[in-house]
Design a protein around this motif. Structure first.
Motif, mmCIF file in Angstrom:
data_model
loop_
_atom_site.group_PDB
_atom_site.id
_atom_site.type_symbol
_atom_site.label_atom_id
_atom_site.label_comp_id
_atom_site.label_asym_id
_atom_site.label_seq_id
_atom_site.Cartn_x
_atom_site.Cartn_y
_atom_site.Cartn_z
ATOM 1 N N PRO A 40 15.113 -10.391 23.934
ATOM 2 C CA PRO A 40 14.877 -11.109 22.641
ATOM 3 C C PRO A 40 13.462 -11.612 22.039
ATOM 4 O O PRO A 40 12.803 -11.297 23.181
ATOM 5 N N VAL A 42 10.339 -13.530 19.951
ATOM 6 C CA VAL A 42 9.799 -14.659 19.805
ATOM 7 C C VAL A 42 8.975 -14.598 18.534
ATOM 8 O O VAL A 42 7.675 -13.800 19.728
ATOM 9 N N GLN A 43 8.978 -14.807 17.991
ATOM 10 C CA GLN A 43 7.508 -15.147 17.230
ATOM 11 C C GLN A 43 6.774 -16.106 17.378
ATOM 12 O O GLN A 43 6.910 -17.507 16.785
ATOM 13 N N ASP A 44 5.571 -16.605 18.247
ATOM 14 C CA ASP A 44 4.654 -17.402 18.060
ATOM 15 C C ASP A 44 3.248 -17.180 18.472
ATOM 16 O O ASP A 44 2.806 -15.933 18.830
ATOM 17 N N ILE A 71 11.328 -21.757 24.941
ATOM 18 C CA ILE A 71 11.125 -20.198 24.647
ATOM 19 C C ILE A 71 12.230 -19.536 25.845
ATOM 20 O O ILE A 71 13.017 -18.990 25.339
ATOM 21 N N PHE A 74 15.116 -21.428 25.686
ATOM 22 C CA PHE A 74 16.398 -21.105 24.464
ATOM 23 C C PHE A 74 16.833 -19.749 24.279
ATOM 24 O O PHE A 74 18.571 -19.447 24.842
ATOM 25 N N ILE A 75 16.368 -18.777 24.976
ATOM 26 C CA ILE A 75 16.976 -18.037 25.006
ATOM 27 C C ILE A 75 18.546 -17.505 26.707
ATOM 28 O O ILE A 75 19.624 -17.082 26.320
#
Length: 88
Positions: A40, A42-44, A71, A74-75
């Motif tokens: 997974p 995540v762009q942050d 995060i 969520f994953i």
């Protein structure tokens, strides 16, 4: 400059730790490898900037706990839904 940070969170660990940090072309390669292995992403950018100044093997900074907890939750939820879908 693009930055990518990989985290690990073993079940026995108290908090996630940084397993890889990459910048520029190496960041692109790290993301490519993650995609190839269905990791997974995540762009942050703000979070990446904070984590990228740490060292590999460091536990994540305390000030990132809340955002990373969201995060990881969520994953985990997505993984659970995908597993439930595959069982149907």
């Amino acid at each position: 400059m693009k930055k990518a940070v990989a985290l690990k969170y073993p079940k026995e660990a108290d908090a996630p730790y940084i397993s890889a940090i990459a910048k520029g072309a190496l960041a692109d390669r790290l993301l490519e490898i993650a995609r190839e292995h269905n990791v997974p992403l995540v762009q942050d950018e703000a979070l990446a900037n904070v984590l990228a100044v740490q060292q590999i093997g460091d536990v994540i900074p305390e000030e990132t706990y809340e955002v990373l907890a969201k995060i990881f939750a969520f994953i985990a939820r997505i993984d659970s839904e995908e597993q439930r879908y595959r069982l149907q």
